[in-house]
Design a protein around this motif. Sequence first.
Motif, PDB file in Angstrom:
ATOM      1  N   GLN A 133      -3.455 -10.569   0.436  1.00  0.00           N
ATOM      2  CA  GLN A 133      -2.950 -10.109  -0.850  1.00  0.00           C
ATOM      3  C   GLN A 133      -2.335 -11.279  -1.629  1.00  0.00           C
ATOM      4  O   GLN A 133      -2.525 -11.398  -2.840  1.00  0.00           O
ATOM      5  CB  GLN A 133      -1.906  -9.015  -0.626  1.00  0.00           C
ATOM      6  CG  GLN A 133      -1.412  -8.343  -1.884  1.00  0.00           C
ATOM      7  CD  GLN A 133      -0.423  -7.231  -1.586  1.00  0.00           C
ATOM      8  OE1 GLN A 133      -0.171  -6.887  -0.435  1.00  0.00           O
ATOM      9  NE2 GLN A 133       0.152  -6.665  -2.629  1.00  0.00           N
ATOM     10  N   GLN A 156      -5.124 -13.552  -2.946  1.00  0.00           N
ATOM     11  CA  GLN A 156      -5.816 -12.883  -4.043  1.00  0.00           C
ATOM     12  C   GLN A 156      -4.997 -12.946  -5.330  1.00  0.00           C
ATOM     13  O   GLN A 156      -5.513 -13.289  -6.401  1.00  0.00           O
ATOM     14  CB  GLN A 156      -6.060 -11.424  -3.651  1.00  0.00           C
ATOM     15  CG  GLN A 156      -6.749 -10.578  -4.678  1.00  0.00           C
ATOM     16  CD  GLN A 156      -6.857  -9.135  -4.210  1.00  0.00           C
ATOM     17  OE1 GLN A 156      -6.992  -8.859  -3.019  1.00  0.00           O
ATOM     18  NE2 GLN A 156      -6.774  -8.201  -5.131  1.00  0.00           N
ATOM     19  N   ALA A 176     -11.276  -6.303  -2.835  1.00  0.00           N
ATOM     20  CA  ALA A 176     -11.094  -7.405  -3.775  1.00  0.00           C
ATOM     21  C   ALA A 176     -11.088  -8.755  -3.073  1.00  0.00           C
ATOM     22  O   ALA A 176     -11.503  -9.769  -3.634  1.00  0.00           O
ATOM     23  CB  ALA A 176      -9.809  -7.213  -4.582  1.00  0.00           C
ATOM     24  N   ALA A 177     -10.599  -8.753  -1.815  1.00  0.00           N
ATOM     25  CA  ALA A 177     -10.558 -10.011  -1.046  1.00  0.00           C
ATOM     26  C   ALA A 177     -11.877 -10.306  -0.334  1.00  0.00           C
ATOM     27  O   ALA A 177     -12.017 -11.324   0.326  1.00  0.00           O
ATOM     28  CB  ALA A 177      -9.424  -9.941  -0.019  1.00  0.00           C
TER      29      ALA A 177
END
Length: 326
Positions: free
Chosen positions: A174, A177, A320-321
């Motif tokens: 997180q 990102q 998303a990662a």
Amino acid sequence: MTLNRRRFVSLALMPAALDALRPAGAMEKPYPNRPIQLVSPYTPGGGNDTLARLVADRLGKAVGQTVIVLNKPGANTMIGNDYVAKAEADGHTLVLDGNSLVINPSFYRHVPYDTIKDLEPVSFIGFSTVALACTRDLPVDTVQELIALAKSKPGFLNCGTSGHGGPGHFAGLQFGQMAGVDINFIPYKGTAPAMTDLIAGHVHLMFTPLSTVPHGKVKLLAVATKSRSLQFPDVPTVAEAGVSGYEAFLWFGLITTGGTPRPILDRISDEMGKILRQDDTVKALAAMDILIGGPEYATPEKFAAFVRADLEKSARIARAAGVRPE
């Protein structure tokens, strides 16, 4: 049919007839009617195990039954969770878990249970602080300097984690990102060996429980929670240090087998609520860097809603990662 035969049949049917006349639930033994198993899905001696033993002692006294802690480590808590998912749905088998419960479906292709259907959140316990620490030899003293170093040397930084898909790994993903940096993740078999290598300089940084940071041996750059730690008020949050909106924390709660009757869930939740309001419990958990959850988590329904929301959040961050389930 002879008279004796009729009498035998009548006598044989009497118990069933009497059972039918009893009020619903009258034949059921009150919960709990035998020792309760509390699974810690980690090895003995760690933070989860210590918390599980505190809960076991106090819950056992509250319900009048022995609560036995079973350590079932492995597969990022999935072995322990699977044991509970497949247990009888009568509230006599619980697991103390947290972040890994909601992270695993995004990191592992084969989770042996359905997180929503096979497990039932019962009692939320609290939150614990995640810290961002780095080795003393790394030439940075702030989060911004760490980000600048990562951007100047893409792929240079190695982040130690307690395991693939663990809370520290997820917090690091997180961070990378949201900060726009490339970090390598090195999984270890637990926090302790990862921290040993961080101290030695074999990895550059870690996202780890604040309680595990050996002060003076590594640099504490920031805490990942929304607000600063009461223990270290001079240490900024990651958000304050430049990654706006960043937040990561550990959470803990009691979970049981899916399909457990509501009265049993309420009994456990009510007893845990009383325990968590006791001053000595608050102090004991504070010493473990655990802040007890507020009323917004205080019922099985509210805890279940939190779990569902955290599952969705974890899935979004993992996608998303570019995480590919293994």
